[in-house]
Design an enzyme around this catalytic site. Structure first.
Site, PDB file in Angstrom:
ATOM      1  N   SER A 147      22.288  66.196  78.837  1.00  0.00           N
ATOM      2  CA  SER A 147      21.580  66.525  77.589  1.00  0.00           C
ATOM      3  C   SER A 147      20.115  66.863  77.832  1.00  0.00           C
ATOM      4  O   SER A 147      19.448  67.389  76.943  1.00  0.00           O
ATOM      5  CB  SER A 147      21.716  65.367  76.593  1.00  0.00           C
ATOM      6  N   TYR A 160      16.873  50.726  92.087  1.00  0.00           N
ATOM      7  CA  TYR A 160      17.176  52.170  92.126  1.00  0.00           C
ATOM      8  C   TYR A 160      17.545  52.617  93.549  1.00  0.00           C
ATOM      9  O   TYR A 160      18.518  53.351  93.759  1.00  0.00           O
ATOM     10  CB  TYR A 160      15.957  52.926  91.605  1.00  0.00           C
TER      11      TYR A 160
HETATM   12  P1  NAP Z   1      16.320  62.147  82.709  1.00  0.00           P
HETATM   13  O1  NAP Z   1      15.506  63.315  82.304  1.00  0.00           O
HETATM   14  O2  NAP Z   1      15.913  60.773  82.311  1.00  0.00           O
HETATM   15  O3  NAP Z   1      17.831  62.418  82.218  1.00  0.00           O
HETATM   16  C1  NAP Z   1      18.847  61.478  82.501  1.00  0.00           C
HETATM   17  C2  NAP Z   1      20.077  61.861  81.733  1.00  0.00           C
HETATM   18  O4  NAP Z   1      21.109  60.903  82.046  1.00  0.00           O
HETATM   19  C3  NAP Z   1      19.890  61.815  80.223  1.00  0.00           C
HETATM   20  O5  NAP Z   1      20.606  62.871  79.634  1.00  0.00           O
HETATM   21  C4  NAP Z   1      20.508  60.475  79.843  1.00  0.00           C
HETATM   22  O6  NAP Z   1      20.997  60.396  78.528  1.00  0.00           O
HETATM   23  C5  NAP Z   1      21.662  60.436  80.826  1.00  0.00           C
HETATM   24  N1  NAP Z   1      22.229  59.111  80.975  1.00  0.00           N
HETATM   25  C6  NAP Z   1      21.638  57.992  81.428  1.00  0.00           C
HETATM   26  N2  NAP Z   1      22.494  56.973  81.397  1.00  0.00           N
HETATM   27  C7  NAP Z   1      23.672  57.462  80.922  1.00  0.00           C
HETATM   28  C8  NAP Z   1      24.951  56.913  80.657  1.00  0.00           C
HETATM   29  N3  NAP Z   1      25.206  55.614  80.866  1.00  0.00           N
HETATM   30  N4  NAP Z   1      25.924  57.714  80.190  1.00  0.00           N
HETATM   31  C9  NAP Z   1      25.702  59.032  79.970  1.00  0.00           C
HETATM   32  N5  NAP Z   1      24.512  59.612  80.173  1.00  0.00           N
HETATM   33  C10 NAP Z   1      23.508  58.830  80.649  1.00  0.00           C
HETATM   34  O7  NAP Z   1      16.497  62.067  84.283  1.00  0.00           O
HETATM   35  P2  NAP Z   1      16.490  63.216  85.395  1.00  0.00           P
HETATM   36  O8  NAP Z   1      15.181  63.176  86.041  1.00  0.00           O
HETATM   37  O9  NAP Z   1      17.024  64.481  84.854  1.00  0.00           O
HETATM   38  O10 NAP Z   1      17.535  62.562  86.420  1.00  0.00           O
HETATM   39  C11 NAP Z   1      18.855  63.041  86.579  1.00  0.00           C
HETATM   40  C12 NAP Z   1      19.421  62.456  87.865  1.00  0.00           C
HETATM   41  O11 NAP Z   1      18.595  62.856  88.958  1.00  0.00           O
HETATM   42  C13 NAP Z   1      19.437  60.922  87.897  1.00  0.00           C
HETATM   43  O12 NAP Z   1      20.612  60.464  88.549  1.00  0.00           O
HETATM   44  C14 NAP Z   1      18.217  60.576  88.713  1.00  0.00           C
HETATM   45  O13 NAP Z   1      18.330  59.331  89.340  1.00  0.00           O
HETATM   46  C15 NAP Z   1      18.204  61.714  89.703  1.00  0.00           C
HETATM   47  N6  NAP Z   1      16.904  61.960  90.327  1.00  0.00           N
HETATM   48  C16 NAP Z   1      15.828  62.374  89.588  1.00  0.00           C
HETATM   49  C17 NAP Z   1      14.615  62.598  90.227  1.00  0.00           C
HETATM   50  C18 NAP Z   1      13.390  63.053  89.494  1.00  0.00           C
HETATM   51  O14 NAP Z   1      12.321  63.139  90.140  1.00  0.00           O
HETATM   52  N7  NAP Z   1      13.447  63.379  88.231  1.00  0.00           N
HETATM   53  C19 NAP Z   1      14.508  62.379  91.597  1.00  0.00           C
HETATM   54  C20 NAP Z   1      15.609  61.962  92.309  1.00  0.00           C
HETATM   55  C21 NAP Z   1      16.814  61.769  91.664  1.00  0.00           C
HETATM   56  P3  NAP Z   1      20.207  59.521  77.405  1.00  0.00           P
HETATM   57  O15 NAP Z   1      19.054  60.364  77.002  1.00  0.00           O
HETATM   58  O16 NAP Z   1      21.220  59.346  76.343  1.00  0.00           O
HETATM   59  O17 NAP Z   1      19.808  58.242  78.059  1.00  0.00           O
END
Ligand code: NAP
Length: 247
Positions: free
Chosen positions: A14, A155
């Site tokens: 989303s 994490y």
């Molecule tokens: P984000 O903007 O916070 O988005 C996370 C998404 O995951 C949101 O849509 C959230 O929905 C959803 N989500 C969380 N828990 C959930 C659940 N139990 N069931 C279904 N949906 C769930 O994070 P992002 O930065 O895009 O991160 C995406 C992935 O990349 C994650 O696995 C994160 O660990 C990884 N990552 C990110 C970074 C970074 O720098 N951003 C770096 C390394 C790895 P809600 O809004 O409903 O909570």
């Protein structure tokens, strides 16, 4: 990019990296299932963007930490499309705290969200893709699972576990022509990293050889490659996309 499969489920699509992965994969002609947990209006906005660009998308609600909800979401997709070709386990959370102040609940809730959810997805994908002898899964891990990070014992444990689990699934599933890989993003501009204080971000940027945070599209491109036919001989790989921060 060439894809023999037809559709893909992206968890947590989303917003952030997941939303971008959905748009990129739709641009290659895949039908994209946008999973969301809490905000349908965000999922609808992603669907609208995809459809405006000529792509095909559908929305599926599930909290992927709840086994029944995740399993039912995959069942709904199979009932609708007759198959699931690709899965991206992207949903994830952070609950940063120094270990001395971290409760067991802080620790296990992050493991549930980032690792157990991906286990459920990987297992269910193996069941449904096994029947067709075709499929590819990408788990969105993190650089922190490789190098550790203060304030992120929960994490880093979840993402380190995800890397190891990806390799084990790859070994179990290869005889059925199903591939499992992971991408380990460095610091990427999303709501997750917007939580960081400006001075912390500036400090990280100083240490990144490419001198900047990455964009979600740079992760989405790596995911597309690992799902596609172009990586047909790659499984069990942990692909770093981190601007050189950890090599
Ligand atoms: P984000 O903007 O916070 O988005 C996370 C998404 O995951 C949101 O849509 C959230 O929905 C959803 N989500 C969380 N828990 C959930 C659940 N139990 N069931 C279904 N949906 C769930 O994070 P992002 O930065 O895009 O991160 C995406 C992935 O990349 C994650 O696995 C994160 O660990 C990884 N990552 C990110 C970074 C970074 O720098 N951003 C770096 C390394 C790895 P809600 O809004 O409903 O909570």
């Amino acid at each position: 990019m060439k894809f023999s499969g037809k559709n893909v489920l992206i968890t947590g699509a989303s917003k952030g990296i997941g939303a971008q992965i959905a748009q990129t994969l739709a641009s290659y002609g895949l039908k994209v299932w946008i999973n969301y947990r809490s905000k349908i209006e965000e999922a609808e906005a992603v669907k609208e963007l995809i459809e405006k660009s000529g792509g095909t998308a559908a929305i599926i609600k599930a909290d992927v930490t709840i086994e029944e909800e995740f399993v039912n979401a995959i069942k709904t997709i199979i009932d609708s499309d007759g198959e699931l070709s690709y899965l991206v386990n992207n949903a994830g959370i952070t609950k940063d705290k120094l270990a001395l102040r971290m409760s067991v609940e802080d620790f296990t809730s992050v493991l549930d969200a980032n690792l157990t959810s991906a286990f459920i997805g990987c297992r269910e994908a193996l069941k449904v893709m096994g029947k067709k002898r075709f499929g590819s899964i990408v788990n969105i891990s993190s650089i922190v699972g490789e190098m550790g990070n203060p304030g992120q014992t929960n994490y880093s444990a979840s993402k380190g576990g995800l890397n190891a689990m990806t390799k084990s699934f790859a070994k179990e599933a290869s005889s059925r022509n199903i591939r499992y890989n992971a991408v380990t993003p460095g610091f990427i501009q999303t709501d997750m990293t917007n939580l960081l204080k400006d001075e912390v971000k500036a400090e990280y940027e100083k240490n990144i050889p490419l001198s900047r945070f990455g964009n979600p599209s740079e992760i989405a491109d790596a995911v597309a490659f690992l799902l596609s036919d172009h990586s047909s001989y790659i499984t069990g790989e942990i692909l770093k996309v981190n601007g050189g921060l950890y090599v």
